[in-house]
Motif scaffolding. Sequence first.
Motif, PDB file in Angstrom:
ATOM      1  N   GLY A  61      23.255 -17.522 -18.131  1.00 22.45           N
ATOM      2  CA  GLY A  61      24.311 -17.378 -17.132  1.00 22.45           C
ATOM      3  C   GLY A  61      25.694 -17.258 -17.743  1.00 22.45           C
ATOM      4  N   THR A  62      25.899 -17.869 -18.889  1.00 23.05           N
ATOM      5  CA  THR A  62      27.209 -17.792 -19.548  1.00 23.05           C
ATOM      6  C   THR A  62      27.418 -16.456 -20.252  1.00 23.05           C
ATOM      7  OG1 THR A  62      26.386 -18.792 -21.587  1.00 23.05           O
ATOM      8  CG2 THR A  62      27.267 -20.294 -19.903  1.00 23.05           C
ATOM      9  N   MET A  63      26.378 -15.658 -20.361  1.00 22.49           N
ATOM     10  CA  MET A  63      26.486 -14.366 -21.037  1.00 22.49           C
ATOM     11  C   MET A  63      26.872 -13.232 -20.090  1.00 22.49           C
ATOM     12  SD  MET A  63      23.226 -14.470 -23.525  1.00 22.49           S
ATOM     13  CE  MET A  63      22.750 -15.988 -24.301  1.00 22.49           C
TER      14      MET A  63
ATOM     15  N   LEU B  36      25.711  -7.880 -20.635  1.00 25.58           N
ATOM     16  CA  LEU B  36      25.377  -8.149 -19.246  1.00 25.58           C
ATOM     17  C   LEU B  36      26.625  -8.241 -18.367  1.00 25.58           C
ATOM     18  CD1 LEU B  36      22.762 -10.910 -20.027  1.00 25.58           C
ATOM     19  CD2 LEU B  36      22.249  -8.647 -19.117  1.00 25.58           C
ATOM     20  N   TRP B  37      26.518  -7.677 -17.158  1.00 28.79           N
ATOM     21  CA  TRP B  37      27.624  -7.671 -16.196  1.00 28.79           C
ATOM     22  C   TRP B  37      27.077  -7.998 -14.822  1.00 28.79           C
ATOM     23  CZ3 TRP B  37      32.647  -6.796 -17.721  1.00 28.79           C
ATOM     24  CH2 TRP B  37      32.794  -6.413 -19.064  1.00 28.79           C
ATOM     25  N   GLU B  38      27.915  -8.593 -13.962  1.00 28.55           N
ATOM     26  CA  GLU B  38      27.459  -8.962 -12.626  1.00 28.55           C
ATOM     27  C   GLU B  38      28.556  -8.790 -11.582  1.00 28.55           C
ATOM     28  OE1 GLU B  38      26.432 -13.104 -12.387  1.00 28.55           O
ATOM     29  OE2 GLU B  38      28.382 -13.745 -13.112  1.00 28.55           O
TER      30      GLU B  38
END
Length: 124
Positions: free
Chosen positions: A4-6, A113-115
């Motif tokens: 999650g921190t990535m 990673l992107w969200e």
Amino acid sequence: MSIGTMYQSGDWKGEKHVPVIHAPESAKKGEEIEVKVLVGEQIPHPNTLEHYIAWIKVYFKADEGKFPVEIATISFAAHGESEILTNPFGVVRFKVPASGSIIAASYCNIHGLWENSAAIAVTE
């Protein structure tokens, strides 16, 4: 370290890696909705053989739910084969059960990673 921190996020209008979510702001319970997801709407992602989006995942998390449910994985697996360069874009449809959040995640082979997320209100 937690995965999650990535995940990185940002304003999709100023960052070419953030997945953009086009979905209705509200729907009736059980109604089928259409969700469009893409990367690079305002600032196009390069999509070259060296720099590309490999996949986009779409999740739904009900406000009262314990965890998100994966709705779809859109893989851009043919990228670069036979000179094909893919655009990171997809459409999914699902019946929305309750108010919650649509979450999109994407993976860039260089920038990780992107969200992003979008709320949807569900009425009876």
